[in-house]
Design a protein around this motif. Structure first.
Motif, mmCIF file in Angstrom:
data_model
loop_
_atom_site.group_PDB
_atom_site.id
_atom_site.type_symbol
_atom_site.label_atom_id
_atom_site.label_comp_id
_atom_site.label_asym_id
_atom_site.label_seq_id
_atom_site.Cartn_x
_atom_site.Cartn_y
_atom_site.Cartn_z
ATOM 1 N N SER A 362 36.107 -6.264 43.666
ATOM 2 C CA SER A 362 34.722 -6.720 43.747
ATOM 3 C C SER A 362 34.233 -7.192 42.381
ATOM 4 O O SER A 362 33.596 -8.241 42.257
ATOM 5 C CB SER A 362 33.824 -5.591 44.263
ATOM 6 N N TYR A 363 34.571 -6.430 41.330
ATOM 7 C CA TYR A 363 34.207 -6.826 39.965
ATOM 8 C C TYR A 363 34.857 -8.161 39.601
ATOM 9 O O TYR A 363 34.235 -9.030 38.982
ATOM 10 C CB TYR A 363 34.646 -5.757 38.965
ATOM 11 N N MET A 364 36.113 -8.321 39.977
ATOM 12 C CA MET A 364 36.833 -9.547 39.649
ATOM 13 C C MET A 364 36.195 -10.764 40.323
ATOM 14 O O MET A 364 36.063 -11.836 39.725
ATOM 15 C CB MET A 364 38.307 -9.446 40.060
ATOM 16 N N ARG A 365 35.798 -10.603 41.575
ATOM 17 C CA ARG A 365 35.164 -11.719 42.298
ATOM 18 C C ARG A 365 33.839 -12.110 41.652
ATOM 19 O O ARG A 365 33.525 -13.303 41.540
ATOM 20 C CB ARG A 365 34.949 -11.336 43.767
ATOM 21 N N GLU A 366 33.074 -11.117 41.248
ATOM 22 C CA GLU A 366 31.784 -11.400 40.613
ATOM 23 C C GLU A 366 31.967 -12.203 39.325
ATOM 24 O O GLU A 366 31.277 -13.191 39.075
ATOM 25 C CB GLU A 366 31.052 -10.094 40.293
ATOM 26 N N MET A 367 32.921 -11.783 38.496
ATOM 27 C CA MET A 367 33.134 -12.454 37.217
ATOM 28 C C MET A 367 33.769 -13.834 37.403
ATOM 29 O O MET A 367 33.448 -14.774 36.671
ATOM 30 C CB MET A 367 33.977 -11.570 36.293
ATOM 31 N N ALA A 368 34.646 -13.955 38.365
ATOM 32 C CA ALA A 368 35.273 -15.257 38.632
ATOM 33 C C ALA A 368 34.218 -16.271 39.062
ATOM 34 O O ALA A 368 34.267 -17.452 38.674
ATOM 35 C CB ALA A 368 36.345 -15.110 39.707
ATOM 36 N N ALA A 369 33.247 -15.823 39.863
ATOM 37 C CA ALA A 369 32.191 -16.725 40.333
ATOM 38 C C ALA A 369 31.293 -17.174 39.181
ATOM 39 O O ALA A 369 30.744 -18.277 39.196
ATOM 40 C CB ALA A 369 31.356 -16.030 41.411
ATOM 41 N N MET A 370 31.142 -16.329 38.162
ATOM 42 C CA MET A 370 30.278 -16.649 37.026
ATOM 43 C C MET A 370 31.000 -17.430 35.936
ATOM 44 O O MET A 370 30.355 -18.044 35.080
ATOM 45 C CB MET A 370 29.722 -15.346 36.422
ATOM 46 N N SER A 371 32.324 -17.421 35.947
ATOM 47 C CA SER A 371 33.096 -18.002 34.852
ATOM 48 C C SER A 371 32.831 -19.494 34.686
ATOM 49 O O SER A 371 32.703 -20.237 35.658
ATOM 50 C CB SER A 371 34.589 -17.768 35.084
ATOM 51 N N LEU A 372 32.771 -19.940 33.448
ATOM 52 C CA LEU A 372 32.481 -21.343 33.142
ATOM 53 C C LEU A 372 33.660 -22.262 33.468
ATOM 54 O O LEU A 372 33.478 -23.459 33.663
ATOM 55 C CB LEU A 372 32.122 -21.485 31.653
ATOM 56 N N TYR A 373 34.851 -21.714 33.505
ATOM 57 C CA TYR A 373 36.024 -22.513 33.863
ATOM 58 C C TYR A 373 37.136 -21.578 34.340
ATOM 59 O O TYR A 373 37.082 -20.357 34.132
ATOM 60 C CB TYR A 373 36.512 -23.371 32.697
#
Length: 408
Positions: A362-373
């Motif tokens: 869940s943490y990984m999905r959240e950060m992946a969605a926010m990542s600039l690239y």
């Protein structure tokens, strides 16, 4: 289907799914540009705010390019002193400047013409006029006016001198402290591997988190530094950058905001590990904080990672704890902020331990969605992570975050 068929906006995409995502982003970008004048500071800040709030979600590198373009335009506005608060006035100022420039040019032309006529008619009389040509009352008025002008001129000169002196003093102190800080950390770096201060003390139970734990031996490389300051927890280094600093840890996240390694007051502060993190036994995610200093000290240059090319060329991060060496690879780069306690949003700074695979994913999905690239680096439950966090002035209580995965 050939590679050329999967090209959008000058970018080639490897898969049909990426290509279609780029097409959607291209359509979205065209729609934005049709509605917003990117040369209008007010509209640009409004767009930037909407993008930061998640109103526009891009799915491809094409969208990330546009996001970078808007960010760079905002940074350029800030360099010009134009903020979200004064953007409207700045636009009016630009218009007034254009009108003023046109009016000034017109007045200069008119004044030149008028002056030429006056010189033709009686220029010699004006040129040769003196105080004696006026009556005593007029002479007094002229002398009084000249006195006032001279007094005002002196006041302005004195005031300007004081401001200039104060400014030079401020910047002198600032850059002196920056230089002193750099020299101090250069000297600390030289102590890595030194045995100058190493004592023959036996291991003692020690913990930042109250319960006593018998810890491993401190690495020989860091024994001297550890003897100088027992709050040392590790060393962070990124090749080809100025980031090459000791990392500290106390039982709060306040002390090293304004203290250096030698425990002296210092506006640069120090890099420090979140007080809730453990390096032994190790937390899932180690979060290191540092100031975004204009001098470039600490994490002053961390926001360079906003550029994908920079992220790729500086993808490896070395963070040694005082007990073991480790290398990490950049995985996510994003902007976030410090939220209110009751805000129901993902708070990266609360991700320290994952108690289950579902929680980690869940943490990984959240950060992946926010990542600039997309770095194409992923992590699985059981992997160790490193997070670098600094301030980001693009939004209130903003933060710029780089997350990396341990690879060795």
């Amino acid at each position: 289907m050939t590679a050329d068929d999967l090209t959008v906006g000058g970018r080639r995409f490897r898969t049909r799914a990426d290509y279609e995502a780029a097409l959607r982003d291209e359509k979205k970008i065209k729609s934005i540009k049709a509605k917003i004048d990117l040369n209008n500071p007010k509209q640009l800040y409004e767009l930037f705010g909407e993008m930061q709030s998640g109103a526009y979600r891009f799915e491809s590198a094409l969208g990330n390019d546009f996001d970078d373009e808007i960010y760079e335009k905002i940074e350029e506005l800030k360099k010009q002193g134009i903020t979200a608060e004064n953007a409207g006035e700045a636009l009016k100022g630009r218009k007034r400047k254009k009108k003023s420039a046109a009016a000034k040019k017109s007045n200069q032309t008119a004044n030149k013409s008028s002056l030429k006529k006056k010189n033709d008619k009686g220029g010699k009389v004006a040129k040769n006029a003196s105080l004696k040509d006026f009556d005593k009352n007029m002479q007094t008025q002229v002398l009084l006016e000249l006195y006032k002008r001279e007094r005002n001129r002196k006041i302005i000169v004195v005031f300007a001198s004081i401001v200039a002196a104060a400014s030079f003093a401020y910047f002198g102190i600032y850059y002196f402290n920056s230089a002193r800080t750099s020299m101090s950390y250069d000297q600390l770096a030289e102590l890595k591997g030194s045995d100058a201060l190493v004592s023959n003390q036996e291991k003692n139970p020690f913990s930042i988190h109250k319960e006593a734990i018998v810890l491993p031996d401190v690495l020989d490389e860091y024994k001297t530094l550890y003897e100088k300051n027992k709050k040392l927890i590790g060393w962070l280094k990124i090749d080809d950058t100025n980031i090459d600093y000791p990392v500290m840890q106390t039982d709060d996240n306040e002390y090293y905001l304004d203290h250096n390694f030698n425990q002296e007051r210092d506006n640069n502060g120090s890099l420090f590990l979140d007080c809730d993190c453990n390096i032994y036994p190790r937390s899932t995610n180690l979060i290191i904080y540092g100031h975004h200093m204009k001098s470039g000290n600490m994490f002053g240059n961390l926001q360079q990672y906003a550029k994908e090319s920079y992220g790729k060329s500086h993808s490896l991060i070395q963070f040694d704890s005082i007990y073991e060496k480790a290398t990490y690879q950049v995985m996510y780069v994003f902007r976030s902020q410090v939220y209110n306690e009751d805000d129901l949003v993902f708070k990266y700074y609360q991700f320290i331990n994952a108690n289950s695979e579902e929680e980690f994913d869940s943490y990984m999905r959240e950060m992946a969605a926010m990542s600039l690239y997309d770095t194409e680096v992923t992590a699985s439950y059981g992997d160790s992570l490193l997070t670098l966090s600094t301030c980001d002035n693009s939004q209130t209580d903003g933060r710029f975050v780089v997350v990396a995965k341990r690879i060795k």
